[in-house]
Motif scaffolding. Sequence first.
Motif, PDB file in Angstrom:
ATOM      1  N   ILE A  25       0.837  -1.205   0.000  1.00  0.00           N
ATOM      2  CA  ILE A  25       0.000   0.000   0.000  1.00  0.00           C
ATOM      3  C   ILE A  25       0.871   1.253   0.000  1.00  0.00           C
ATOM      4  O   ILE A  25       0.688   2.158  -0.814  1.00  0.00           O
ATOM      5  CB  ILE A  25      -0.940   0.004   1.226  1.00  0.00           C
ATOM      6  CG1 ILE A  25      -2.004  -1.087   1.070  1.00  0.00           C
ATOM      7  CG2 ILE A  25      -1.611   1.375   1.397  1.00  0.00           C
ATOM      8  CD1 ILE A  25      -2.827  -1.329   2.309  1.00  0.00           C
ATOM      9  N   LEU A  26       1.864   1.269   0.889  1.00  0.00           N
ATOM     10  CA  LEU A  26       2.681   2.475   1.041  1.00  0.00           C
ATOM     11  C   LEU A  26       3.572   2.744  -0.163  1.00  0.00           C
ATOM     12  O   LEU A  26       3.710   3.882  -0.587  1.00  0.00           O
ATOM     13  CB  LEU A  26       3.574   2.332   2.283  1.00  0.00           C
ATOM     14  CG  LEU A  26       3.155   3.069   3.529  1.00  0.00           C
ATOM     15  CD1 LEU A  26       4.178   2.833   4.634  1.00  0.00           C
ATOM     16  CD2 LEU A  26       3.017   4.566   3.265  1.00  0.00           C
ATOM     17  N   PHE A  27       4.179   1.685  -0.706  1.00  0.00           N
ATOM     18  CA  PHE A  27       5.225   1.916  -1.703  1.00  0.00           C
ATOM     19  C   PHE A  27       4.829   1.530  -3.118  1.00  0.00           C
ATOM     20  O   PHE A  27       5.623   1.710  -4.040  1.00  0.00           O
ATOM     21  CB  PHE A  27       6.512   1.191  -1.295  1.00  0.00           C
ATOM     22  CG  PHE A  27       7.070   1.696   0.000  1.00  0.00           C
ATOM     23  CD1 PHE A  27       7.610   2.968   0.091  1.00  0.00           C
ATOM     24  CD2 PHE A  27       7.019   0.914   1.145  1.00  0.00           C
ATOM     25  CE1 PHE A  27       8.111   3.452   1.281  1.00  0.00           C
ATOM     26  CE2 PHE A  27       7.521   1.385   2.346  1.00  0.00           C
ATOM     27  CZ  PHE A  27       8.061   2.660   2.414  1.00  0.00           C
ATOM     28  N   PRO A  31       2.078   5.418  -4.215  1.00  0.00           N
ATOM     29  CA  PRO A  31       2.799   6.141  -5.271  1.00  0.00           C
ATOM     30  C   PRO A  31       2.071   6.134  -6.607  1.00  0.00           C
ATOM     31  O   PRO A  31       2.116   7.125  -7.341  1.00  0.00           O
ATOM     32  CB  PRO A  31       4.124   5.369  -5.372  1.00  0.00           C
ATOM     33  CG  PRO A  31       4.317   4.796  -4.040  1.00  0.00           C
ATOM     34  CD  PRO A  31       2.951   4.443  -3.542  1.00  0.00           C
ATOM     35  N   ALA A  32       1.405   5.014  -6.927  1.00  0.00           N
ATOM     36  CA  ALA A  32       0.643   4.984  -8.182  1.00  0.00           C
ATOM     37  C   ALA A  32      -0.448   6.055  -8.134  1.00  0.00           C
ATOM     38  O   ALA A  32      -0.645   6.818  -9.085  1.00  0.00           O
ATOM     39  CB  ALA A  32       0.029   3.598  -8.389  1.00  0.00           C
TER      40      ALA A  32
ATOM     41  N   THR B 114       8.384  -0.782 -10.378  1.00  0.00           N
ATOM     42  CA  THR B 114       8.809   0.465  -9.709  1.00  0.00           C
ATOM     43  C   THR B 114       9.140   1.572 -10.698  1.00  0.00           C
ATOM     44  O   THR B 114       8.886   2.741 -10.428  1.00  0.00           O
ATOM     45  CB  THR B 114      10.076   0.218  -8.877  1.00  0.00           C
ATOM     46  OG1 THR B 114       9.977  -1.054  -8.305  1.00  0.00           O
ATOM     47  CG2 THR B 114      10.227   1.258  -7.817  1.00  0.00           C
ATOM     48  N   GLU B 115       9.735   1.180 -11.838  1.00  0.00           N
ATOM     49  CA  GLU B 115      10.138   2.191 -12.810  1.00  0.00           C
ATOM     50  C   GLU B 115       8.963   3.083 -13.190  1.00  0.00           C
ATOM     51  O   GLU B 115       9.117   4.270 -13.457  1.00  0.00           O
ATOM     52  CB  GLU B 115      10.696   1.525 -14.074  1.00  0.00           C
ATOM     53  CG  GLU B 115      12.078   0.904 -13.900  1.00  0.00           C
ATOM     54  CD  GLU B 115      12.012  -0.556 -13.501  1.00  0.00           C
ATOM     55  OE1 GLU B 115      10.940  -1.012 -13.046  1.00  0.00           O
ATOM     56  OE2 GLU B 115      13.041  -1.252 -13.641  1.00  0.00           O
ATOM     57  N   GLY B 120       5.804   9.175  -8.432  1.00  0.00           N
ATOM     58  CA  GLY B 120       5.004   9.220  -7.216  1.00  0.00           C
ATOM     59  C   GLY B 120       5.809   8.815  -5.990  1.00  0.00           C
ATOM     60  O   GLY B 120       5.612   9.327  -4.889  1.00  0.00           O
ATOM     61  N   LEU B 121       6.732   7.879  -6.202  1.00  0.00           N
ATOM     62  CA  LEU B 121       7.520   7.361  -5.092  1.00  0.00           C
ATOM     63  C   LEU B 121       8.555   8.380  -4.624  1.00  0.00           C
ATOM     64  O   LEU B 121       8.898   8.441  -3.439  1.00  0.00           O
ATOM     65  CB  LEU B 121       8.216   6.070  -5.542  1.00  0.00           C
ATOM     66  CG  LEU B 121       8.761   5.114  -4.485  1.00  0.00           C
ATOM     67  CD1 LEU B 121       7.679   4.698  -3.510  1.00  0.00           C
ATOM     68  CD2 LEU B 121       9.352   3.874  -5.150  1.00  0.00           C
ATOM     69  N   PHE B 122       9.038   9.195  -5.566  1.00  0.00           N
ATOM     70  CA  PHE B 122      10.153  10.097  -5.259  1.00  0.00           C
ATOM     71  C   PHE B 122       9.828  11.048  -4.108  1.00  0.00           C
ATOM     72  O   PHE B 122      10.572  11.128  -3.136  1.00  0.00           O
ATOM     73  CB  PHE B 122      10.547  10.881  -6.511  1.00  0.00           C
ATOM     74  CG  PHE B 122      11.764  11.728  -6.298  1.00  0.00           C
ATOM     75  CD1 PHE B 122      13.026  11.164  -6.359  1.00  0.00           C
ATOM     76  CD2 PHE B 122      11.653  13.077  -6.014  1.00  0.00           C
ATOM     77  CE1 PHE B 122      14.164  11.922  -6.160  1.00  0.00           C
ATOM     78  CE2 PHE B 122      12.786  13.848  -5.800  1.00  0.00           C
ATOM     79  CZ  PHE B 122      14.035  13.275  -5.880  1.00  0.00           C
ATOM     80  N   ASP B 123       8.703  11.759  -4.215  1.00  0.00           N
ATOM     81  CA  ASP B 123       8.323  12.700  -3.152  1.00  0.00           C
ATOM     82  C   ASP B 123       8.141  11.977  -1.824  1.00  0.00           C
ATOM     83  O   ASP B 123       8.592  12.438  -0.780  1.00  0.00           O
ATOM     84  CB  ASP B 123       7.019  13.417  -3.518  1.00  0.00           C
ATOM     85  CG  ASP B 123       7.278  14.531  -4.529  1.00  0.00           C
ATOM     86  OD1 ASP B 123       8.458  14.880  -4.716  1.00  0.00           O
ATOM     87  OD2 ASP B 123       6.309  15.023  -5.125  1.00  0.00           O
TER      88      ASP B 123
END
Lengths: 309, 297
Positions: A25-27, A31-32, B114-115, B120-123
């Motif tokens: 959920i978190l990662f 992020p999506a 992940t790519e 979204g992951l960066f922030d």
Amino acid sequence: MVHRNRYKTKGLEILFLFPTLLILILFLYYPAWQSIILSFFRSNLFLGTRKFIGLENFQNLFIGPLAPAYYQSMIQTLVFSALVIFPGLLIGLCLANLSASLGKKGRIYRILLIWPYALSPAVAGTVFSFLFNPVTGAVNTLIGTFSSWQPRWLDNPFLAFLLVIIACIWKNIGYNFVFYLAALQNVPQIVYEAGKIDGAGIFKRFFRITLPLVGPVSYFLIFTNLSYTFFEAFGLIDLLTSGGPMGPAPFDNAGLTTLLIYKVFTDGFGGSSNMGFAAAQSVILMTMIGLITWIQFHYGEKKVHYGGE
Amino acid sequence: MKNKKEITVHIVLSLSCLIIAFPILFALLKSTQPPGQVMSARMLPGGYFLANVKNAWLHYNLDLYMLNSLKIALSIMFGKTFLSFFAAFALVFLNFKAKKVVFIFILITLMMPTEMLIIGLFDLISLSPPANLNEFFSWFVNPRNVLLSPVEYGFGWTDKSISVIVPFLASATGVFLFRQHFRNIPGSLLDASIIDGAGPFRFIYHILFPLSRSTVGALFVVQFIYAWNQYLWPRVIIRNDSAQVIQVGLKAIIGNAEGVEWGEVMAGTILSMIPPLIILLLLHDQFMKGVSVSDEK
């Protein structure tokens, strides 16, 4: 096999599943979702400014002065994927088929062909940039010993595109080989013997016996290879061509090896560091991957025979 | 007749092996030559390998890159296998509601590389965390903040190895492989241990884990190599050279200066391939078994 008898320990499932679900959920999910949210903002990586602009990022992708570069990148990604995946699968299948046909005597080849599974895209990129560097590269040095032809591999658009494709196929040979070999080892030799007795030649046996039997694996491999050409190939391209060189018109709006994921990277973290614009591109990628997955499940289940359960 | 055909197959396969190995063999060969010879067409090995390795070690942060990568790859390998083992156990051997939903929820992440999520992951990873719990909760309680606007707080993990480890600790592949394997374990084993009064942990320790060795081995290979080969995410989130991983380090080495010492670069490249190759060779048999299970469906 379905287990009827199960543990009924209250709460244990929470303990066991919680870490995995929390991380997903978190990662992954969050992020999506954040990418989707960011795609509606003008957001600069370094300034940290954020301003809601609605659909402007998407508009810029498809209409206006920035659109041709995006369309070009899209076309390049699709052409690149097709040219990497199909020859790559064919090579993997042929090698697996040959070494499986030798039975126990083929064991040595299995080890000699599996090792590329450990190759990384970055290593492939490094080694190829050493081999094909136009001035100091080994290939041109070798060519130079018998010819004055010195191609500029990484500056010539056609050669650079071809080189990236070859490097990508090479890097993934081990992966395709492993899965084909696993599939073919499950085929009893007697099937081939029967084919031989019935007078089927080597090609007929390949097309009539091998190919239908590896249908499910091929189907699976097409999709995993798509994820490879869409995303993992980034490392190889970053080291080999950095997205360049510019193509001839009409392919002169972006570097010829600037694939979609490379464009996400350069737009989001490169000079303009426009994170919102890059987020919009991520959302398009997600939509494409979602569509491909939908095709995989809805079309594939009926078309392809799965072994096992 | 049969022998003739077999010999042809041997020849074709040997040639293919040679062609496929050629770029690496060439890199290996050149990494043994002194700087003056590397750019020549000379194809004889020299005795310069250790010197090249040493220079690569001294000139670039190769030692740091390798250590960082090793730390990251091992953490992901063990963590991922451990967590997915227990998640799959819950999905197969425990009774609870919404099992199907949970499984699909995990399965969907297979199509979220992940790519694709780096923006979204960066922030989320790089922004600094809230100063205190009060600040966090006053942000968190408003769904408008959490769900409808770009994230305001993050973990503050830029330049730390943990930023390349923790997001990868959960694995759909792992859960899927273990689930597939667990479902093939005879139900009578579970029945017998329940009758004997063994709880879930004893069942795992004495029966399930010993039976899962080859799946664990296969996952070790897949996860170690996956983690070791990560490129885009560390390239984005790690800016400090001393925290960098080896794959991105290769880029730094090549891009360092105009006069690239290719002999040293190739020595570094060859070194970077050794850990994943060792894992692959050590666990080769388990890996092949695991792969044949996974393509069953």
